[in-house]
Motif scaffolding. Structure first.
Motif: not given
Length: 231
Positions: A114-115, A185-186, A190-192, A203-204
């Motif tokens: 994703l990055r 990137h935030d 959070a996913i990482a 995301a929302r």
């Protein structure tokens, strides 16, 4: 609009449907007036009979890409601001679910991939190259939906393809590249960290801020009035 012919194959109906959906979705994104669609012309361009084209057009009508009018045939319609805002309300829920699923179940390297979508951008680059950043933005969200592993979520997302395409030119006008850069990137952070609650919330919030800014800043798509065209 030119469409490459499709070679005969067992799943011709699906091939025709996919080809029309992609190409007409791209065309719809830039429409300034209703576009009349002629079944026979589309069939000739695809190199197929009219039957699979007719079936594909009916499927696209159910998805909202095409409108049929009595005695006037099929039309490809420009996307209105209210339609786009409604899509963003739906998108907020879809992306929140996707981010949660990716944080919970995504592959070990999903955050890195994703990055990598934004590897060519910093905050200044997002502002200076809005068209390229918009394309990266689209790739990022598509990858997150894919990596969620939720097939039904992916199908729902794909069914709104024409509205996503319309949003590309719409978002560019809001000049929110810097804000979007940090929001993306935030979410990735959070996913990482495998934090599904935070990933979903961010995301929302990302989509909700876009919707609120669009509703406040743009009264309508400022497209010039034009007469109906044909293809």
């Amino acid at each position: 609009m030119s469409i490459s012919p499709i070679a005969a194959r067992p799943y011709l109906r699906d091939e025709v449907y996919t080809a029309l959906k992609v190409r007409l979705g791209v065309r719809a994104a830039g429409l300034t007036a209703p576009l009349r669609l002629r079944e026979e012309e589309l069939a000739a361009e695809l190199g197929v009979s009219r039957t699979p084209v007719r079936e594909a057009m009916r499927r696209l009508e159910q998805e909202g890409l095409i409108t049929f009018r009595p005695r006037r045939g099929a039309r490809l319609m420009p996307t209105s601001l209210p339609e786009y805002l409604e899509w963003l309300s739906i998108r907020e829920m879809l992306e929140g679910l996707a981010a949660r699923e990716v944080a919970l179940n995504g592959a070990n390297d999903v955050a890195l991939r994703l990055r990598a979508v934004f590897a060519d951008f910093d905050e200044a680059g997002a502002l200076a190259r809005p068209a390229e950043y918009a394309a990266a933005n689209t790739a990022f969200h598509a990858l997150m939906i894919k990596e969620s592993g939720n097939a039904l979520l992916g199908k729902t997302w794909d069914s709104f393809g024409h509205l996503k395409m319309a949003g590309l030119r719409f978002i560019e006008r809001l000049n929110r590249g810097s804000q979007s850069f940090h929001e993306h990137h935030d979410i990735i952070d959070a996913i990482a960290q495998r934090d599904p609650d935070r990933a979903e919330t961010l995301a929302r919030r990302h989509v909700r801020l876009l919707r609120d800014q669009a509703a406040a800043s743009l009264k309508e798509f400022d497209l010039p009035e034009q007469n109906e065209t044909t293809t």
